[in-house]
Write a protein that holds these residues in place. Structure first.
Motif, PDB file in Angstrom:
ATOM      1  N   UNK A  67       0.828  -1.202   0.000  1.00 38.73           N
ATOM      2  CA  UNK A  67       0.000   0.000   0.000  1.00 38.73           C
ATOM      3  C   UNK A  67       0.866   1.257   0.000  1.00 38.73           C
ATOM      4  N   UNK A  68       1.956   1.249   0.746  1.00 32.83           N
ATOM      5  CA  UNK A  68       2.861   2.394   0.752  1.00 32.83           C
ATOM      6  C   UNK A  68       3.537   2.585  -0.607  1.00 32.83           C
ATOM      7  N   UNK A  69       3.741   1.492  -1.341  1.00 32.55           N
ATOM      8  CA  UNK A  69       4.385   1.582  -2.661  1.00 32.55           C
ATOM      9  C   UNK A  69       3.526   2.303  -3.681  1.00 32.55           C
ATOM     10  N   UNK A  70       2.226   2.349  -3.478  1.00 30.17           N
ATOM     11  CA  UNK A  70       1.341   2.932  -4.471  1.00 30.17           C
ATOM     12  C   UNK A  70       1.637   4.411  -4.723  1.00 30.17           C
ATOM     13  N   UNK A  71       2.150   5.117  -3.725  1.00 33.56           N
ATOM     14  CA  UNK A  71       2.455   6.532  -3.884  1.00 33.56           C
ATOM     15  C   UNK A  71       3.890   6.811  -4.263  1.00 33.56           C
ATOM     16  N   UNK A  72       4.638   5.778  -4.623  1.00 35.72           N
ATOM     17  CA  UNK A  72       6.049   5.938  -4.948  1.00 35.72           C
ATOM     18  C   UNK A  72       6.315   5.634  -6.421  1.00 35.72           C
ATOM     19  N   UNK A  73       7.460   6.090  -6.949  1.00 33.06           N
ATOM     20  CA  UNK A  73       7.786   5.779  -8.345  1.00 33.06           C
ATOM     21  C   UNK A  73       7.816   4.280  -8.593  1.00 33.06           C
ATOM     22  N   UNK A 104       2.795 -12.237  -4.135  1.00 35.05           N
ATOM     23  CA  UNK A 104       2.811 -10.955  -4.835  1.00 35.05           C
ATOM     24  C   UNK A 104       2.177 -11.056  -6.208  1.00 35.05           C
ATOM     25  N   UNK A 105       2.347 -12.184  -6.890  1.00 33.32           N
ATOM     26  CA  UNK A 105       1.709 -12.352  -8.194  1.00 33.32           C
ATOM     27  C   UNK A 105       0.190 -12.356  -8.050  1.00 33.32           C
ATOM     28  N   UNK A 106      -0.322 -13.036  -7.037  1.00 31.88           N
ATOM     29  CA  UNK A 106      -1.760 -13.064  -6.807  1.00 31.88           C
ATOM     30  C   UNK A 106      -2.273 -11.688  -6.387  1.00 31.88           C
ATOM     31  N   UNK A 107      -1.486 -10.965  -5.612  1.00 32.34           N
ATOM     32  CA  UNK A 107      -1.877  -9.619  -5.189  1.00 32.34           C
ATOM     33  C   UNK A 107      -1.957  -8.680  -6.408  1.00 32.34           C
ATOM     34  N   UNK A 108      -1.008  -8.803  -7.333  1.00 31.81           N
ATOM     35  CA  UNK A 108      -1.023  -7.967  -8.534  1.00 31.81           C
ATOM     36  C   UNK A 108      -2.208  -8.320  -9.427  1.00 31.81           C
ATOM     37  N   UNK A 110      -5.141  -9.466  -8.513  1.00 32.79           N
ATOM     38  CA  UNK A 110      -6.368  -8.932  -7.921  1.00 32.79           C
ATOM     39  C   UNK A 110      -6.474  -7.425  -8.104  1.00 32.79           C
ATOM     40  N   UNK A 111      -5.334  -6.734  -8.213  1.00 34.56           N
ATOM     41  CA  UNK A 111      -5.351  -5.277  -8.320  1.00 34.56           C
ATOM     42  C   UNK A 111      -5.486  -4.752  -9.735  1.00 34.56           C
ATOM     43  N   UNK A 112      -5.466  -5.639 -10.722  1.00 38.02           N
ATOM     44  CA  UNK A 112      -5.575  -5.175 -12.101  1.00 38.02           C
ATOM     45  C   UNK A 112      -6.985  -4.653 -12.390  1.00 38.02           C
ATOM     46  N   UNK A 113      -7.009  -3.532 -13.134  1.00 39.09           N
ATOM     47  CA  UNK A 113      -8.280  -2.881 -13.425  1.00 39.09           C
ATOM     48  C   UNK A 113      -9.026  -3.609 -14.536  1.00 39.09           C
ATOM     49  N   UNK A 114     -10.335  -3.650 -14.426  1.00 39.67           N
ATOM     50  CA  UNK A 114     -11.209  -4.218 -15.449  1.00 39.67           C
ATOM     51  C   UNK A 114     -11.942  -3.085 -16.170  1.00 39.67           C
TER      52      UNK A 114
END
Length: 496
Positions: A67-73, A104-108, A110-114
């Motif tokens: 979650x913290x990574x979302x606001x970083x490059x 991490x692969x499963x987390x990515x 789930x986060x992909x936009x549809x």
């Protein structure tokens, strides 16, 4: 599949028991049960969630880092290897790297936009800019190409510019409207700074001045995507990529931007014959529905230029976008108006155009018109050889011959008279003056008045009427007839 067929026939057709079938085919009774339930192999089916006892106690920590990574490059976010190292070193994790990578692969995933498939009504458009390398005039440059797309028909218009400025945005629209012959009902944009000066807290856009005037002229409804969400205008985003792959590979090579844009228009027009996947009509056929829903063009196109004001310096220069452009010295220390087009800068004073220059996209450049400084150099003839505006001025060689003859005859006054000849360029074209100078040198009439008369005759297409006795400026050699008696002394002994 063959084994499935035989097992099911033995059970349902022949009435064999499951035990007998398992013994006959050499398979387990669990397999027989599955073949009786499913007519084809169902594949692997997980009935319980995966258990990761070594990872379960650390999943909240990993989620917090992500979650913290979302606001970083993007290039400074946690990789699976970095997560594994931190868990091991900072939290005593004893599990393996593979379960971290799988998590991490499963987390990515789930986060992909549809996305929802969209329907585009006719008469609406989308616009954007793309970038590509091109060769213009033998020099490799970055082209910023304007892409205008009609999503209903997939018809497009592409135009290239040296820079994606506000005036390039507007100029691209003006040419696109002329290309299609109509104006769309609405255009979807991103939040480019050339268009949107500011996004207000309530989400409304404060438009840039030039863009606001453009919208008022064509009465277009402007719409905007979410900041940072290019998929909101995915149709034109696709056109940008398609144009780069099809029009910019290999690198286009043209002498001027104008020739390049003419070629791009031809490619866009040829595309109207294509039939795209999922459609039974050509782009041109579907374009007719777009054009039928669009608005007619206004009586006159919008003047696609940035307007500014400036003041002429003591060196007859006006600054616009970090670059200095010359004006006639007679307008020194005056306030002037500036209009910046994509290809030229026009400077005016009192409703009159006083200077027109090709636009420079460099920084801190100086763009001169040598003719602007000739009245001042006529007074200060000593600056003729050191004047910066004249350094790169390429004149035909006959002009240098004329200067040499004038200075040889009248010295400093001859230099001033030569500048007076150059000042004829304030009224006449260089080609006509060049012809007059060559005629004057051939006739031996080396003088300002004679050259002025000759250039007027050149423009008016009438023969010159010069009294050459008034212009005895070129020395004329008199060669007498040779007498044979002059050579007799060579035969005599007195020759020695």
């Amino acid at each position: 599949m063959e084994l499935y067929r035989k097992v099911r026939q033995a059970y349902f057709r022949q009435g064999m028991s499951k035990r007998a079938i398992a013994r006959h085919f050499g398979i387990s009774r669990d397999s027989v049960d599955k073949m009786i339930v499913y007519s084809v192999p169902p594949g692997y089916r997980r009935t319980a969630p995966v258990k990761r006892p070594k990872l379960d106690g650390f999943s909240d920590i990993i989620d917090q880092w992500l979650r913290e990574d979302m606001g970083r490059p993007r290039k400074q976010r946690h990789t699976a290897k970095r997560v594994f190292d931190r868990l091991r070193d900072e939290h005593g994790f004893s599990g393996g790297y593979t379960i971290i990578k799988d998590y991490l692969r499963e987390h990515e995933r789930r986060g992909r936009e549809m996305f929802v498939p969209l329907h585009h009504a006719p008469g609406h458009a989308q616009a954007d800019f793309g970038e590509a390398l091109v060769v213009i005039g033998g020099t490799e440059r970055k082209a910023h190409f304007f892409a205008f797309d009609l999503p209903h028909s997939d018809a497009c218009y592409i135009r290239a510019y040296p820079a994606a400025t506000a005036e390039a945005w507007v100029d691209g629209h003006v040419h696109a409207f002329a290309f299609f012959g109509c104006v769309p009902l609405s255009v979807l944009y991103d939040n480019d700074r050339c268009l949107v000066a500011r996004i207000l807290p309530d989400g409304t856009r404060q438009r840039a001045t030039l863009f606001s005037g453009f919208l008022s002229h064509y009465l277009i409804q402007d719409r905007y995507g979410r900041p940072g969400k290019g998929n909101d205008k995915g149709s034109v985003e696709g056109i940008v990529g398609w144009a780069r792959r099809n029009f910019m590979v290999p690198l286009p090579r043209f002498a001027t931007w104008g020739e390049f844009n003419t070629w791009l228009e031809e490619q866009c027009r040829k595309r109207h014959a294509d039939v795209l996947r999922g459609h039974g009509e050509t782009i041109g056929q579907r374009l007719q529905r777009d054009l039928g829903a669009m608005m007619p063009l206004p009586p006159a196109p919008f003047d696609a230029c940035d307007q500014a004001t400036g003041r002429v310096s003591s060196q007859a220069l006006v600054r616009y976008r970090t670059n200095d452009y010359s004006v006639p010295v007679a307008y020194g220390h005056r306030d002037v108006s500036i209009r910046g087009y994509v290809d030229q800068v026009v400077i005016g004073s009192g409703g009159e155009v006083i200077a027109r220059h090709p636009r420079s996209y460099d920084r801190e450049d100086m763009v001169f018109n040598p003719v602007h400084y000739l009245p001042l150099i006529e007074k200060k003839t000593g600056a003729l050889d050191q004047a910066a505006p004249l350094v790169d001025w390429e004149l035909p060689p006959e002009f240098q011959t004329l200067r040499r003859l004038m200075e040889a005859r009248l010295l400093k006054a001859g230099r001033r008279e030569y500048v007076q000849v150059l000042r004829l360029l304030e009224t006449f074209d260089l080609a006509d003056l060049h012809v007059a100078v060559k005629t004057a040198l051939r006739m031996g009439a080396v003088g300002f008045d004679a050259i002025k008369h000759l250039v007027l005759c050149q423009v008016e297409r009438r023969p010159p009427k010069l009294d050459l006795d008034v212009y005895p400026y070129l020395p004329r050699a008199k060669v007498g007839a040779t007498s044979a008696a002059s050579y007799m002394c060579l035969m005599s002994g007195g020759a020695a």
